[in-house]
Design a protein around this motif. Structure first.
Motif, PDB file in Angstrom:
ATOM      1  N   ARG A 155      -4.535 -73.047   9.535  1.00  0.00           N
ATOM      2  CA  ARG A 155      -5.308 -72.684   8.356  1.00  0.00           C
ATOM      3  C   ARG A 155      -4.723 -71.397   7.814  1.00  0.00           C
ATOM      4  O   ARG A 155      -5.071 -70.316   8.229  1.00  0.00           O
ATOM      5  CB  ARG A 155      -6.763 -72.501   8.769  1.00  0.00           C
ATOM      6  N   GLY A 156      -3.737 -71.521   6.970  1.00  0.00           N
ATOM      7  CA  GLY A 156      -3.236 -70.329   6.286  1.00  0.00           C
ATOM      8  C   GLY A 156      -1.991 -69.702   6.858  1.00  0.00           C
ATOM      9  O   GLY A 156      -1.012 -69.605   6.159  1.00  0.00           O
ATOM     10  N   THR A 157      -2.003 -69.306   8.127  1.00  0.00           N
ATOM     11  CA  THR A 157      -0.855 -68.519   8.548  1.00  0.00           C
ATOM     12  C   THR A 157      -0.531 -68.648  10.023  1.00  0.00           C
ATOM     13  O   THR A 157      -1.381 -68.984  10.836  1.00  0.00           O
ATOM     14  CB  THR A 157      -1.076 -67.023   8.205  1.00  0.00           C
ATOM     15  N   ILE A 158       0.718 -68.382  10.313  1.00  0.00           N
ATOM     16  CA  ILE A 158       1.187 -68.172  11.685  1.00  0.00           C
ATOM     17  C   ILE A 158       2.254 -67.086  11.595  1.00  0.00           C
ATOM     18  O   ILE A 158       3.120 -67.125  10.720  1.00  0.00           O
ATOM     19  CB  ILE A 158       1.748 -69.464  12.323  1.00  0.00           C
ATOM     20  N   ASN A 159       2.132 -66.095  12.447  1.00  0.00           N
ATOM     21  CA  ASN A 159       3.114 -65.019  12.522  1.00  0.00           C
ATOM     22  C   ASN A 159       3.757 -65.077  13.894  1.00  0.00           C
ATOM     23  O   ASN A 159       3.073 -64.982  14.909  1.00  0.00           O
ATOM     24  CB  ASN A 159       2.453 -63.653  12.305  1.00  0.00           C
ATOM     25  N   VAL A 160       5.090 -65.217  13.920  1.00  0.00           N
ATOM     26  CA  VAL A 160       5.822 -65.386  15.171  1.00  0.00           C
ATOM     27  C   VAL A 160       6.559 -64.089  15.495  1.00  0.00           C
ATOM     28  O   VAL A 160       7.305 -63.568  14.668  1.00  0.00           O
ATOM     29  CB  VAL A 160       6.819 -66.563  15.058  1.00  0.00           C
ATOM     30  N   MET A 161       6.335 -63.573  16.697  1.00  0.00           N
ATOM     31  CA  MET A 161       7.032 -62.396  17.191  1.00  0.00           C
ATOM     32  C   MET A 161       8.011 -62.879  18.253  1.00  0.00           C
ATOM     33  O   MET A 161       7.603 -63.222  19.361  1.00  0.00           O
ATOM     34  CB  MET A 161       6.044 -61.379  17.787  1.00  0.00           C
ATOM     35  N   THR A 162       9.290 -62.938  17.902  1.00  0.00           N
ATOM     36  CA  THR A 162      10.285 -63.636  18.712  1.00  0.00           C
ATOM     37  C   THR A 162      10.952 -62.781  19.781  1.00  0.00           C
ATOM     38  O   THR A 162      11.517 -63.328  20.719  1.00  0.00           O
ATOM     39  CB  THR A 162      11.383 -64.205  17.813  1.00  0.00           C
ATOM     40  N   THR A 163      10.913 -61.479  19.656  1.00  0.00           N
ATOM     41  CA  THR A 163      11.680 -60.629  20.567  1.00  0.00           C
ATOM     42  C   THR A 163      10.947 -60.390  21.875  1.00  0.00           C
ATOM     43  O   THR A 163       9.730 -60.517  21.966  1.00  0.00           O
ATOM     44  CB  THR A 163      11.998 -59.265  19.925  1.00  0.00           C
ATOM     45  N   ALA A 164      11.717 -60.000  22.887  1.00  0.00           N
ATOM     46  CA  ALA A 164      11.160 -59.659  24.196  1.00  0.00           C
ATOM     47  C   ALA A 164      11.218 -58.151  24.418  1.00  0.00           C
ATOM     48  O   ALA A 164      11.141 -57.678  25.537  1.00  0.00           O
ATOM     49  CB  ALA A 164      11.919 -60.397  25.290  1.00  0.00           C
ATOM     50  N   GLN A 165      11.367 -57.409  23.318  1.00  0.00           N
ATOM     51  CA  GLN A 165      11.439 -55.951  23.411  1.00  0.00           C
ATOM     52  C   GLN A 165      10.840 -55.339  22.155  1.00  0.00           C
ATOM     53  O   GLN A 165      11.019 -55.848  21.051  1.00  0.00           O
ATOM     54  CB  GLN A 165      12.899 -55.516  23.549  1.00  0.00           C
ATOM     55  N   SER A 166      10.119 -54.248  22.340  1.00  0.00           N
ATOM     56  CA  SER A 166       9.578 -53.468  21.226  1.00  0.00           C
ATOM     57  C   SER A 166      10.146 -52.061  21.339  1.00  0.00           C
ATOM     58  O   SER A 166      10.175 -51.481  22.427  1.00  0.00           O
ATOM     59  CB  SER A 166       8.046 -53.431  21.305  1.00  0.00           C
ATOM     60  N   ASN A 167      10.620 -51.515  20.232  1.00  0.00           N
ATOM     61  CA  ASN A 167      11.201 -50.175  20.233  1.00  0.00           C
ATOM     62  C   ASN A 167      10.313 -49.208  19.470  1.00  0.00           C
ATOM     63  O   ASN A 167       9.724 -49.557  18.448  1.00  0.00           O
ATOM     64  CB  ASN A 167      12.577 -50.174  19.575  1.00  0.00           C
ATOM     65  N   GLU A 168      10.255 -47.993  19.996  1.00  0.00           N
ATOM     66  CA  GLU A 168       9.526 -46.917  19.322  1.00  0.00           C
ATOM     67  C   GLU A 168      10.455 -45.720  19.230  1.00  0.00           C
ATOM     68  O   GLU A 168      11.145 -45.377  20.201  1.00  0.00           O
ATOM     69  CB  GLU A 168       8.277 -46.547  20.127  1.00  0.00           C
ATOM     70  N   ALA A 178       6.241 -59.725  25.529  1.00  0.00           N
ATOM     71  CA  ALA A 178       6.383 -61.177  25.597  1.00  0.00           C
ATOM     72  C   ALA A 178       6.500 -61.756  24.193  1.00  0.00           C
ATOM     73  O   ALA A 178       5.839 -61.280  23.265  1.00  0.00           O
ATOM     74  CB  ALA A 178       5.171 -61.786  26.295  1.00  0.00           C
ATOM     75  N   PRO A 179       7.325 -62.794  24.009  1.00  0.00           N
ATOM     76  CA  PRO A 179       7.309 -63.506  22.736  1.00  0.00           C
ATOM     77  C   PRO A 179       5.893 -64.025  22.484  1.00  0.00           C
ATOM     78  O   PRO A 179       5.195 -64.436  23.421  1.00  0.00           O
ATOM     79  CB  PRO A 179       8.284 -64.661  22.957  1.00  0.00           C
ATOM     80  N   SER A 180       5.470 -63.997  21.229  1.00  0.00           N
ATOM     81  CA  SER A 180       4.087 -64.373  20.933  1.00  0.00           C
ATOM     82  C   SER A 180       3.956 -64.869  19.500  1.00  0.00           C
ATOM     83  O   SER A 180       4.885 -64.795  18.708  1.00  0.00           O
ATOM     84  CB  SER A 180       3.155 -63.181  21.169  1.00  0.00           C
ATOM     85  N   ALA A 181       2.764 -65.356  19.194  1.00  0.00           N
ATOM     86  CA  ALA A 181       2.459 -65.801  17.827  1.00  0.00           C
ATOM     87  C   ALA A 181       0.970 -65.624  17.565  1.00  0.00           C
ATOM     88  O   ALA A 181       0.142 -65.921  18.431  1.00  0.00           O
ATOM     89  CB  ALA A 181       2.849 -67.264  17.627  1.00  0.00           C
ATOM     90  N   ASP A 182       0.647 -65.095  16.391  1.00  0.00           N
ATOM     91  CA  ASP A 182      -0.731 -65.033  15.901  1.00  0.00           C
ATOM     92  C   ASP A 182      -0.974 -66.302  15.096  1.00  0.00           C
ATOM     93  O   ASP A 182      -0.149 -66.656  14.244  1.00  0.00           O
ATOM     94  CB  ASP A 182      -0.944 -63.835  14.975  1.00  0.00           C
TER      95      ASP A 182
END
Length: 123
Positions: free
Chosen positions: A23-36, A53-57
């Protein structure tokens, strides 16, 4: 096709046998690393790398499914297929996180995300 085209019909299926209607959207986060980025007192910059972890909303229609069973259930493989763009997203060893919020006026489920051990995109 993939790369210049977006949207269209998207299906979400589970190895446990259920199918979700987005319903409307899917956001995919493909990487296994986050940088700050962090700035030191002398103005030099550093990078803090955090494993993620790879994830999706996902936002989808309430199918009347057993959300307690899905949240507490076993890991599963979730496949997201973009029919018009030819892209397929494979989430292997996935599980649900969050807390489902079901809008009883429009039947929309929000508040959930899938996380997976592995992610692969085809197409």
């Amino acid at each position: 096709m993939a790369g210049k085209d977006f949207g269209g019909k998207i299906t979400v299926t589970s190895s446990l046998g259920y199918k979700l209607s987005l319903r409307g959207t899917i956001n995919v986060m493909t990487t296994a690393q986050s940088n700050e980025g962090i700035t030191n007192q002398d103005g030099a910059t550093d990078r803090i790398m955090t494993p993620v972890a790879p994830s999706a909303d996902l936002t989808f229609r309430d199918d009347g499914g057993d959300w307690q069973g899905r949240i507490g259930g076993p890991r599963e493989n979730i496949t997201v297929i973009e029919e018009q763009t030819g892209a397929t997203h494979l989430f292997t060893g996935a599980f649900w996180i969050g807390r489902p919020s079901i809008n009883r006026i429009n039947g929309e489920v929000t508040g959930l995300q899938i996380q997976a051990d592995y992610y692969r995109r085809l197409g």
